[in-house]
Design a protein around this motif. Structure first.
Motif: not given
Ligand code: AMP
Length: 279
Positions: A49-56
């Motif tokens: 239901n919820v997409v988290v993308c990290s940029i690091f």
């Protein structure tokens, strides 16, 4: 899209969604996003239901300081691309937010540490497991998606999940390629026009090996591939290996799942690619 730089704020936001029963999916990246990354986001949207993308851009996984320094960081473009595919949440911390001074980390990942990429990039998978462990701990995803492009990385992270009994399911997504076959990579921007053409030897050779593969020809096919890549001007081969897709040991006739993996420097740019030959 919600955009967080602080882990506490992200955690508070996700805790509410989790309490309401949301399935949280997670796509960790180094940024400089391309269609390969976005395909992971799109697959994540199908699974939760919820997409988290990290940029690091994680310093601990770079064994070459110059590579870290010149890694592309087009954050405004990245945000735009994430918004275009309706990503829900971006986590974009800076280095002090992720690491205290002189933090120590070691995880025994066995032979995956020293085979193929591990051999050529000492310490790389310690840095990868260190940051992915931290990110999993912050995001607490139900499902995390990784690209087959970094095949060994998927095996390493699955090993960490199994060893530490982390409550997350991993999904490996197919490699997205340019129309001519080049595997999409954030590093492709560093290729000159000539290098870009020469780099095609990697995907072409992998494809040929897949088409011609029979288990009794492993040695011969591997040798032919090495010769073909070495004959390409401007391309320096690190390894080409037909391997057991589960252990990454050299394959033999009794191997059940075969994969061919390659790493080479084209001009000054290090590229990797692979193909799963049989499941
Ligand atoms: P990176 O930003 O290079 O660390 O990549 C972030 C995630 O995107 C990793 O799980 C990669 O395997 C995946 N990825 C990178 N390139 C591709 C591609 N061409 N196709 C599919 N996934 C990719």
């Amino acid at each position: 899209m919600k955009n967080f730089a602080k882990k506490d704020e992200l955690q508070q936001y996700l805790a509410k969604l989790r309490a309401d029963g949301a399935v949280i999916t997670f796509v960790p990246t180094l940024g400089a996003l391309h269609q390969g990354h976005l395909s992971l986001i799109q697959q994540a949207q199908q699974l939760g239901n919820v997409v988290v993308c990290s940029i690091f851009v994680n310093p601990t996984q770079f064994n070459d300081p110059k590579d870290l320094e010149k890694y592309p960081r087009p954050i405004q473009d990245d945000i735009r691309k994430l918004e275009q595919v309706n990503c829900d949440v971006l986590f974009n911390p800076d280095v002090p937010e992720m690491y205290a001074n002189n933090e120590k980390w070691h995880l025994d990942i066995g032979e995956l540490e020293s085979l193929l990429e591990g051999k050529f990039r000492p310490g790389h998978y310690q840095g990868v497991t260190q940051v992915v462990y931290k990110l999993f701990d912050i995001v607490k995803p139900d499902i995390a998606l990784f690209g087959q492009k970094d095949y060994q990385q998927v095996l390493v992270i699955q090993k960490m999940v199994d060893l530490l009994k982390l409550p997350v399911k991993l999904v490996m997504c197919p490699i997205v390629r340019e129309p001519d076959g080049l595997a999409m990579s954030s590093r492709n921007v560093h290729l000159s026009t000539d290098d870009r053409k020469r780099a095609l030897i990697l995907s072409k050779t992998l494809n040929r090996i897949k088409q011609q593969f029979t288990p009794d020809r492993i040695g011969q096919l591997q040798q032919e591939a090495i010769v073909a890549i070495n004959n390409e001007p401007g391309v320096t081969l690190a390894y080409f290996e037909i391997a057991d897709g589960e252990t990454l040991h050299p394959a033999n006739k009794n191997t059940k799942k075969f994969a061919a993996l390659v790493a080479a420097t084209v001009g000054k740019t290090r590229l990797i690619d692979n193909v799963i030959i049989s499941d």
